[in-house]
Design a protein around this motif. Structure first.
Motif, PDB file in Angstrom:
ATOM      1  N   VAL A   1      63.748 -26.423  18.645  1.00 28.12           N
ATOM      2  CA  VAL A   1      64.090 -26.874  17.299  1.00 28.12           C
ATOM      3  C   VAL A   1      63.351 -26.091  16.223  1.00 28.12           C
ATOM      4  N   LYS A   2      62.100 -25.727  16.482  1.00 24.89           N
ATOM      5  CA  LYS A   2      61.248 -24.999  15.536  1.00 24.89           C
ATOM      6  C   LYS A   2      61.194 -25.680  14.170  1.00 24.89           C
ATOM      7  N   PRO A   3      60.709 -26.931  14.114  1.00 22.45           N
ATOM      8  CA  PRO A   3      60.654 -27.631  12.831  1.00 22.45           C
ATOM      9  C   PRO A   3      59.589 -27.032  11.923  1.00 22.45           C
ATOM     10  N   GLY A   4      59.738 -27.235  10.634  1.00 23.83           N
ATOM     11  CA  GLY A   4      58.754 -26.766   9.669  1.00 23.83           C
ATOM     12  C   GLY A   4      57.680 -27.803   9.406  1.00 23.83           C
ATOM     13  N   PHE A   5      57.957 -29.042   9.821  1.00 13.55           N
ATOM     14  CA  PHE A   5      57.078 -30.145   9.490  1.00 13.55           C
ATOM     15  C   PHE A   5      57.135 -31.195  10.597  1.00 13.55           C
ATOM     16  N   VAL A   6      55.965 -31.661  11.034  1.00 16.84           N
ATOM     17  CA  VAL A   6      55.896 -32.725  12.034  1.00 16.84           C
ATOM     18  C   VAL A   6      54.973 -33.808  11.494  1.00 16.84           C
ATOM     19  N   PHE A   7      55.480 -35.034  11.429  1.00 17.85           N
ATOM     20  CA  PHE A   7      54.697 -36.182  10.978  1.00 17.85           C
ATOM     21  C   PHE A   7      54.352 -37.037  12.187  1.00 17.85           C
ATOM     22  N   ILE A   8      53.068 -37.372  12.314  1.00 15.86           N
ATOM     23  CA  ILE A   8      52.607 -38.178  13.438  1.00 15.86           C
ATOM     24  C   ILE A   8      51.839 -39.376  12.897  1.00 15.86           C
ATOM     25  N   HIS A   9      52.198 -40.562  13.361  1.00 18.34           N
ATOM     26  CA  HIS A   9      51.451 -41.765  12.997  1.00 18.34           C
ATOM     27  C   HIS A   9      50.651 -42.202  14.216  1.00 18.34           C
ATOM     28  N   GLU A  10      49.347 -42.032  14.141  1.00 15.07           N
ATOM     29  CA  GLU A  10      48.451 -42.414  15.237  1.00 15.07           C
ATOM     30  C   GLU A  10      48.065 -43.875  15.065  1.00 15.07           C
ATOM     31  N   ARG A  11      48.494 -44.707  15.984  1.00 18.57           N
ATOM     32  CA  ARG A  11      48.133 -46.120  15.964  1.00 18.57           C
ATOM     33  C   ARG A  11      47.035 -46.345  16.989  1.00 18.57           C
ATOM     34  N   GLY A  12      46.137 -47.239  16.676  1.00 15.82           N
ATOM     35  CA  GLY A  12      45.071 -47.535  17.620  1.00 15.82           C
ATOM     36  C   GLY A  12      43.848 -46.672  17.385  1.00 15.82           C
ATOM     37  N   GLU A  13      42.973 -46.649  18.373  1.00 14.30           N
ATOM     38  CA  GLU A  13      41.673 -45.996  18.215  1.00 14.30           C
ATOM     39  C   GLU A  13      41.500 -44.734  19.051  1.00 14.30           C
ATOM     40  N   GLN A  14      42.568 -44.242  19.650  1.00 16.20           N
ATOM     41  CA  GLN A  14      42.497 -43.001  20.414  1.00 16.20           C
ATOM     42  C   GLN A  14      43.642 -42.085  20.002  1.00 16.20           C
ATOM     43  N   LEU A  15      43.398 -40.795  20.120  1.00 15.88           N
ATOM     44  CA  LEU A  15      44.435 -39.818  19.802  1.00 15.88           C
ATOM     45  C   LEU A  15      45.480 -39.787  20.914  1.00 15.88           C
ATOM     46  N   GLU A  16      46.647 -40.292  20.626  1.00 16.29           N
ATOM     47  CA  GLU A  16      47.721 -40.254  21.611  1.00 16.29           C
ATOM     48  C   GLU A  16      48.433 -38.904  21.594  1.00 16.29           C
ATOM     49  N   PHE A  17      48.427 -38.258  20.442  1.00 14.39           N
ATOM     50  CA  PHE A  17      49.204 -37.037  20.269  1.00 14.39           C
ATOM     51  C   PHE A  17      48.335 -35.794  20.101  1.00 14.39           C
ATOM     52  N   ALA A  18      47.104 -35.837  20.626  1.00 14.15           N
ATOM     53  CA  ALA A  18      46.177 -34.713  20.480  1.00 14.15           C
ATOM     54  C   ALA A  18      46.762 -33.427  21.043  1.00 14.15           C
TER      55      ALA A  18
END
Length: 181
Positions: A5-22
């Protein structure tokens, strides 16, 4: 998916107390320099693993109701090609002595204070006028300004504005107090 896809922008909402999307954030920052990453965090505890990631923007959920809306400031930083950390994030990183390693990144992080100083340069404000706007002493403004000039590798305000233009950073005049924009 990012490779296709090669997006120009990625938004991540980290919920909780650990990085899920590190892993995702690390992949974006290392492999996709044209993709900008924006992370909204619910808990500052996520930042315990901060050294594992290099996002363009990190905004703490607790900051979104501040007068200078960090959500908007983060988007403006992304458009300007810089990075942004909301006040709670900056304070947490400073208190825990976790450095914001700009040498590992091609991006530059402008703090709110640096943005305000650059705006003052654009507006042609004197140190006294800036001090009044920001409720600081003139000496503090001189100190912050000297640090910003040194960081940009220049010796005066005009050269600072030229340098940031060369870096592709645009300066708005919306962060100084009392500005209706």
């Amino acid at each position: 998916m990012l490779a296709e896809v090669k997006p120009g922008f990625v938004f991540i909402h980290e919920r909780g107390e650990q990085l899920e999307f590190a892993e995702l954030v690390r992949y974006i920052s290392q492999s996709r320099p044209n993709t900008r990453s924006y992370i909204l965090i619910d808990s500052l505890k996520v930042l315990e693993d901060y050294t594992k990631i290099d996002p363009d923007v990190i905004v703490a959920d607790a900051d979104i109701f501040l007068p200078n809306n960090p959500l908007v400031q983060g988007l403006m930083a992304m458009v300007a090609g810089t990075t942004y950390r909301s006040p709670s994030v900056e304070n947490y990183l400073h208190q825990t002595s976790q450095p914001i390693d700009q040498s590992a990144s091609t991006r530059i992080v402008l703090s709110l204070r640096e943005q305000q100083l650059l705006e003052a340069y654009v507006l042609g404000l004197s140190n006294r006028e800036v001090a009044e706007q920001l409720n600081l002493s003139v000496r503090s403004v001189q100190t912050y300004s000297g640090q910003l000039l040194a960081r940009l590798g220049v010796n005066n305000r005009q050269k600072a504005l030229i340098q940031i233009a060369k870096m592709g950073i645009s300066v708005t005049t919306r962060f100084l107090k009392g500005n209706p924009n």
